[in-house]
Design a protein around this motif. Structure first.
Motif, PDB file in Angstrom:
ATOM      1  N   GLN A  73       0.840  -1.201   0.000  1.00  0.00           N
ATOM      2  CA  GLN A  73       0.000   0.000   0.000  1.00  0.00           C
ATOM      3  C   GLN A  73       0.877   1.255   0.000  1.00  0.00           C
ATOM      4  O   GLN A  73       2.093   1.169   0.030  1.00  0.00           O
ATOM      5  CB  GLN A  73      -0.891   0.012   1.249  1.00  0.00           C
ATOM      6  CG  GLN A  73      -1.868  -1.146   1.356  1.00  0.00           C
ATOM      7  CD  GLN A  73      -2.804  -0.988   2.543  1.00  0.00           C
ATOM      8  OE1 GLN A  73      -3.453   0.030   2.714  1.00  0.00           O
ATOM      9  NE2 GLN A  73      -2.886  -2.012   3.374  1.00  0.00           N
ATOM     10  N   SER A 201      -6.153   2.796  -7.537  1.00  0.00           N
ATOM     11  CA  SER A 201      -5.151   3.372  -6.646  1.00  0.00           C
ATOM     12  C   SER A 201      -5.223   2.701  -5.274  1.00  0.00           C
ATOM     13  O   SER A 201      -6.203   2.042  -4.942  1.00  0.00           O
ATOM     14  CB  SER A 201      -5.366   4.876  -6.509  1.00  0.00           C
ATOM     15  OG  SER A 201      -6.633   5.142  -5.933  1.00  0.00           O
TER      16      SER A 201
ATOM     17  N   HIS B  41      -7.970  11.942  -9.027  1.00  0.00           N
ATOM     18  CA  HIS B  41      -8.266  12.463  -7.684  1.00  0.00           C
ATOM     19  C   HIS B  41      -8.102  13.977  -7.648  1.00  0.00           C
ATOM     20  O   HIS B  41      -8.458  14.602  -6.657  1.00  0.00           O
ATOM     21  CB  HIS B  41      -7.347  11.799  -6.657  1.00  0.00           C
ATOM     22  CG  HIS B  41      -5.889  11.993  -6.937  1.00  0.00           C
ATOM     23  ND1 HIS B  41      -5.277  11.497  -8.067  1.00  0.00           N
ATOM     24  CD2 HIS B  41      -4.916  12.633  -6.253  1.00  0.00           C
ATOM     25  CE1 HIS B  41      -3.993  11.832  -8.061  1.00  0.00           C
ATOM     26  NE2 HIS B  41      -3.750  12.516  -6.969  1.00  0.00           N
ATOM     27  N   GLN B  73      -3.656   5.457   4.039  1.00  0.00           N
ATOM     28  CA  GLN B  73      -3.471   4.070   3.639  1.00  0.00           C
ATOM     29  C   GLN B  73      -2.644   3.327   4.690  1.00  0.00           C
ATOM     30  O   GLN B  73      -2.223   3.906   5.682  1.00  0.00           O
ATOM     31  CB  GLN B  73      -2.744   3.995   2.287  1.00  0.00           C
ATOM     32  CG  GLN B  73      -3.478   4.653   1.132  1.00  0.00           C
ATOM     33  CD  GLN B  73      -2.749   4.440  -0.192  1.00  0.00           C
ATOM     34  OE1 GLN B  73      -2.419   3.327  -0.553  1.00  0.00           O
ATOM     35  NE2 GLN B  73      -2.501   5.516  -0.928  1.00  0.00           N
ATOM     36  N   GLY B 202      -7.556  -1.273   3.053  1.00  0.00           N
ATOM     37  CA  GLY B 202      -6.666  -0.401   2.277  1.00  0.00           C
ATOM     38  C   GLY B 202      -6.908   1.070   2.536  1.00  0.00           C
ATOM     39  O   GLY B 202      -6.288   1.926   1.911  1.00  0.00           O
ATOM     40  N   LEU B 236      -1.713  14.443  -0.708  1.00  0.00           N
ATOM     41  CA  LEU B 236      -0.299  14.708  -1.002  1.00  0.00           C
ATOM     42  C   LEU B 236       0.144  13.771  -2.114  1.00  0.00           C
ATOM     43  O   LEU B 236       0.886  14.150  -3.006  1.00  0.00           O
ATOM     44  CB  LEU B 236       0.536  14.456   0.257  1.00  0.00           C
ATOM     45  CG  LEU B 236       2.034  14.645   0.095  1.00  0.00           C
ATOM     46  CD1 LEU B 236       2.367  16.128   0.000  1.00  0.00           C
ATOM     47  CD2 LEU B 236       2.808  14.029   1.248  1.00  0.00           C
ATOM     48  N   ASN B 237      -0.304  12.538  -2.026  1.00  0.00           N
ATOM     49  CA  ASN B 237      -0.144  11.596  -3.146  1.00  0.00           C
ATOM     50  C   ASN B 237      -1.509  10.966  -3.415  1.00  0.00           C
ATOM     51  O   ASN B 237      -2.484  11.267  -2.725  1.00  0.00           O
ATOM     52  CB  ASN B 237       0.935  10.549  -2.832  1.00  0.00           C
ATOM     53  CG  ASN B 237       0.595   9.694  -1.629  1.00  0.00           C
ATOM     54  OD1 ASN B 237      -0.033  10.175  -0.691  1.00  0.00           O
ATOM     55  ND2 ASN B 237       1.010   8.451  -1.652  1.00  0.00           N
ATOM     56  N   THR B 238      -1.575  10.110  -4.414  1.00  0.00           N
ATOM     57  CA  THR B 238      -2.871   9.552  -4.804  1.00  0.00           C
ATOM     58  C   THR B 238      -3.457   8.729  -3.667  1.00  0.00           C
ATOM     59  O   THR B 238      -2.820   7.776  -3.206  1.00  0.00           O
ATOM     60  CB  THR B 238      -2.710   8.655  -6.044  1.00  0.00           C
ATOM     61  OG1 THR B 238      -1.887   9.337  -6.997  1.00  0.00           O
ATOM     62  CG2 THR B 238      -4.059   8.350  -6.666  1.00  0.00           C
ATOM     63  N   PRO B 239      -4.641   9.063  -3.202  1.00  0.00           N
ATOM     64  CA  PRO B 239      -5.252   8.261  -2.123  1.00  0.00           C
ATOM     65  C   PRO B 239      -5.886   6.988  -2.687  1.00  0.00           C
ATOM     66  O   PRO B 239      -5.925   6.789  -3.909  1.00  0.00           O
ATOM     67  CB  PRO B 239      -6.339   9.202  -1.592  1.00  0.00           C
ATOM     68  CG  PRO B 239      -6.757   9.993  -2.790  1.00  0.00           C
ATOM     69  CD  PRO B 239      -5.505  10.171  -3.629  1.00  0.00           C
ATOM     70  N   ASN B 240      -6.389   6.143  -1.796  1.00  0.00           N
ATOM     71  CA  ASN B 240      -7.185   4.978  -2.205  1.00  0.00           C
ATOM     72  C   ASN B 240      -8.570   5.504  -2.587  1.00  0.00           C
ATOM     73  O   ASN B 240      -9.440   5.679  -1.746  1.00  0.00           O
ATOM     74  CB  ASN B 240      -7.266   3.991  -1.032  1.00  0.00           C
ATOM     75  CG  ASN B 240      -8.126   2.776  -1.338  1.00  0.00           C
ATOM     76  OD1 ASN B 240      -8.979   2.808  -2.229  1.00  0.00           O
ATOM     77  ND2 ASN B 240      -7.921   1.708  -0.597  1.00  0.00           N
ATOM     78  N   THR B 241      -8.764   5.777  -3.877  1.00  0.00           N
ATOM     79  CA  THR B 241      -9.992   6.474  -4.292  1.00  0.00           C
ATOM     80  C   THR B 241     -11.223   5.584  -4.134  1.00  0.00           C
ATOM     81  O   THR B 241     -12.292   6.059  -3.744  1.00  0.00           O
ATOM     82  CB  THR B 241      -9.883   6.982  -5.740  1.00  0.00           C
ATOM     83  OG1 THR B 241      -9.616   5.895  -6.626  1.00  0.00           O
ATOM     84  CG2 THR B 241      -8.761   8.004  -5.871  1.00  0.00           C
ATOM     85  N   TRP B 242     -11.097   4.321  -4.434  1.00  0.00           N
ATOM     86  CA  TRP B 242     -12.234   3.404  -4.293  1.00  0.00           C
ATOM     87  C   TRP B 242     -12.634   3.257  -2.824  1.00  0.00           C
ATOM     88  O   TRP B 242     -13.822   3.289  -2.483  1.00  0.00           O
ATOM     89  CB  TRP B 242     -11.863   2.038  -4.886  1.00  0.00           C
ATOM     90  CG  TRP B 242     -12.859   0.953  -4.664  1.00  0.00           C
ATOM     91  CD1 TRP B 242     -12.782  -0.050  -3.734  1.00  0.00           C
ATOM     92  CD2 TRP B 242     -14.089   0.747  -5.383  1.00  0.00           C
ATOM     93  NE1 TRP B 242     -13.889  -0.870  -3.840  1.00  0.00           N
ATOM     94  CE2 TRP B 242     -14.697  -0.406  -4.839  1.00  0.00           C
ATOM     95  CE3 TRP B 242     -14.723   1.423  -6.418  1.00  0.00           C
ATOM     96  CZ2 TRP B 242     -15.921  -0.898  -5.303  1.00  0.00           C
ATOM     97  CZ3 TRP B 242     -15.943   0.933  -6.884  1.00  0.00           C
ATOM     98  CH2 TRP B 242     -16.529  -0.212  -6.327  1.00  0.00           C
TER      99      TRP B 242
END
Lengths: 361, 361
Positions: A73, A201, B41, B73, B202, B236-242
């Motif tokens: 992750q 993601s 995102h 995450q 996640g 700040l970075n790509t999150p867990n979008t789902w």
């Protein structure tokens, strides 16, 4: 609305067949009467699915047995920090090759954990070309050499694996993993955020040579140690189960498409088509990257008349061509052409670009 | 197979209505012609969805304005390490209350990052009761006090928030967040892995008092700093979008159910029903936990005759009652009764248990 052509840099388009399968079995996966999201990661069905996903990835990339495959992750960004923690001590040094936005970030996030040696950089060239291999000033005592084979924002790509001798080569392949055949044995560690060529993601796929798992790094939590995750099949703690499942479906889809060799052929054709649409536009469109360094995955381009940017974005969106706005660091437009973007989408984009140029040229 | 009653400890049952909505819009979210997983995102639709999820959680938990809400995450386990990194320096001390498996893990993962003071432990009681508040030996200079309000494996739960004075109270609420009303202002930091009461695995939801974001911790990567994530709205970075999307749907479902007060009432009824089925079984079933410390969320129980365990699991599964096997650390059975498990499921379980006892007693 009907489905559109999605050129997003990430999270990015997923294969339609993968989404359709995920939709069909969302409430009842594997005949269980439960969603895959509701499965214990300790249960046999989930473990079997996870192992199959790993086996499929190993087959697709011909990963040698002396490499572990991890499903982690945190995004690639977290591993910018975790890689130096794991592979080096605080007084060790690592070489970094800076070829754009993402390799710069990798340097910044690694810096608290070891001595970073920027062995080469194309910053003074505005990242429009790659740092020539002969210019790299590598430290033979470095713990590893880190580079970014494809820069998502600047649109530059290494088309060959650089030779760095005995020092392990570490590559952030977030935006070009699985896009072409690769000799994994040339690398010490390959890692990739899933949200471009693998799945949703929140998942990171890592391929790490097992001898690197023996490096002690420094005192740190078990959950951050790659060796611990490898020893527990990436289930030291609860993994991103949905991401792992979607990655597995994508690997099966890739195999059905003919594997990475077939994808490489398609990706070459897609990129050629788009670069031709740019280069043959009599200067209406321009891509600033030195041709030998052009990315097959991310194609930034500008309009000669920046005042038309708004109209281009509005009209392309109305034509079902989505997410073409360039990153603010470089401006203009960007089309990302990952595996899940079909040739048909690029054909539609090229046709739109020609028509737009004709009407506004 | 038709849907079953899922008593998994996590990843756990999700509300059926949430899954149905996710299924309907899997290929076309928000009229976009794309999956929510395919959305950038950085795009307005995703950002609006993410903000709504936060607003709904703030409403559900009555979170005061001086707390930030983060969507992160790594699971709670990663934050066992990240919390000491952020809230304390390497020479600082923190108090830990050990009441079962998960608080023990929190100690183990924190230990590389600061001096851990185990201020109280119920280990010598086999974790069958909670360490009495008057036995806690707190260090007034501690950077924080960490505890685990509900222990998923041992099935013990704090039913009141312990008073610890001015030192910030940090709580791993993975397995009981949103299960009952809570005075958030009593806490410095609340965190929870999503896969029990919020959504898929996640994703970690964190509620942190903003003054704690000012603590410098130690030199570390930006991506691991809560202050940086708060400053970037967890992007700040790509999150867990789902995961974020599913959490948002779950929050909306909770609101439609009447919020956490209504859930608390249902959770009380569910737990009462199951404990009664155990306690009224003339010793056929037993729960080892001191009644005042019994968890409403995770109910471990044993059969008087352990030789019947296999038959119990086989027959319950055939009856559509899934994932009742206890954790190997305590053996026997365990039923997890999170928000998404309806009363009907517990009624079916209690009826099965009575029938099984009748046939095998």
């Amino acid at each position: 609305m009907s489905r559109v052509w999605n050129f997003s840099a990430g999270p990015a388009a997923l294969p339609r067949k993968v989404l359709e399968q995920a939709q069909r079995e969302l409430l009842d996966w594997n005949g269980s009467g439960m969603s895959v999201m509701e499965q214990s990661h300790r249960g046999k069905p989930f473990i079997a699915m996870a192992a199959q996903a790993e086996a499929d990835l190993r087959e697709l990339m011909a990963i040698p047995a002396d490499y572990a495959v991890l499903f982690l992750q945190g995004g690639a960004t977290q591993h910018f920090a975790q890689i130096p923690m794991n592979l080096a001590g605080p007084d060790d040094c690592a070489d970094y090759i800076v070829s754009g936005h993402w390799s710069e970030k990798a340097v910044r996030e690694a810096a608290p954990y070891l001595r970073v040696n920027v062995a080469a950089s194309s910053e003074t060239d505005g990242f429009r070309r790659l740092p020539a291999r002969e210019s790299w000033v590598l430290d033979p005592a470095a713990s590893y050499v880190h580079y970014t084979p494809n820069e998502t924002i600047h649109g530059v790509e290494f088309h060959d694996v650089p030779e760095v001798g005995e020092v392990p080569l570490v590559a952030d392949m977030s935006s070009n993993i699985l896009s072409a055949p690769l000799d994994v044995s040339r690398f010490g560690l390959i890692y990739a955020g899933a949200q471009k060529n693998i799945g949703p993601s929140g998942l990171v796929v890592m391929i790490i040579r097992r001898d690197l798992l023996l490096r002690s790094g420094r005192p740190m939590a078990k959950v951050l140690r790659y060796a611990e995750q490898a020893a527990h099949d990436s289930m030291l703690n609860t993994p991103n189960t949905w991401g792992w499942y979607l990655a597995g479906l994508t690997f099966q889809w890739l195999k059905a498409q003919g594997g990475v060799a077939a994808m490489a052929e398609r990706n070459r054709a897609k990129a050629e088509l788009l670069y031709r649409a740019i280069d043959d536009s009599d200067g209406f469109y321009a891509n600033p990257i030195e041709p030998a360094a052009r990315s097959r995955m991310n194609v930034p381009f500008t309009l000669k008349d920046g005042a038309l940017d708004g109209a281009f974005l509005k009209e392309s969106e109305a034509a079902g061509l989505i997410a073409l706005k360039g990153h603010k660091a470089v401006g203009g437009m960007r089309a990302s052409l990952y595996n899940a973007v079909p040739l048909e989408a690029v054909q539609a984009l090229a046709a739109f670009m020609a028509d737009f140029a004709h009407r506004h040229g």
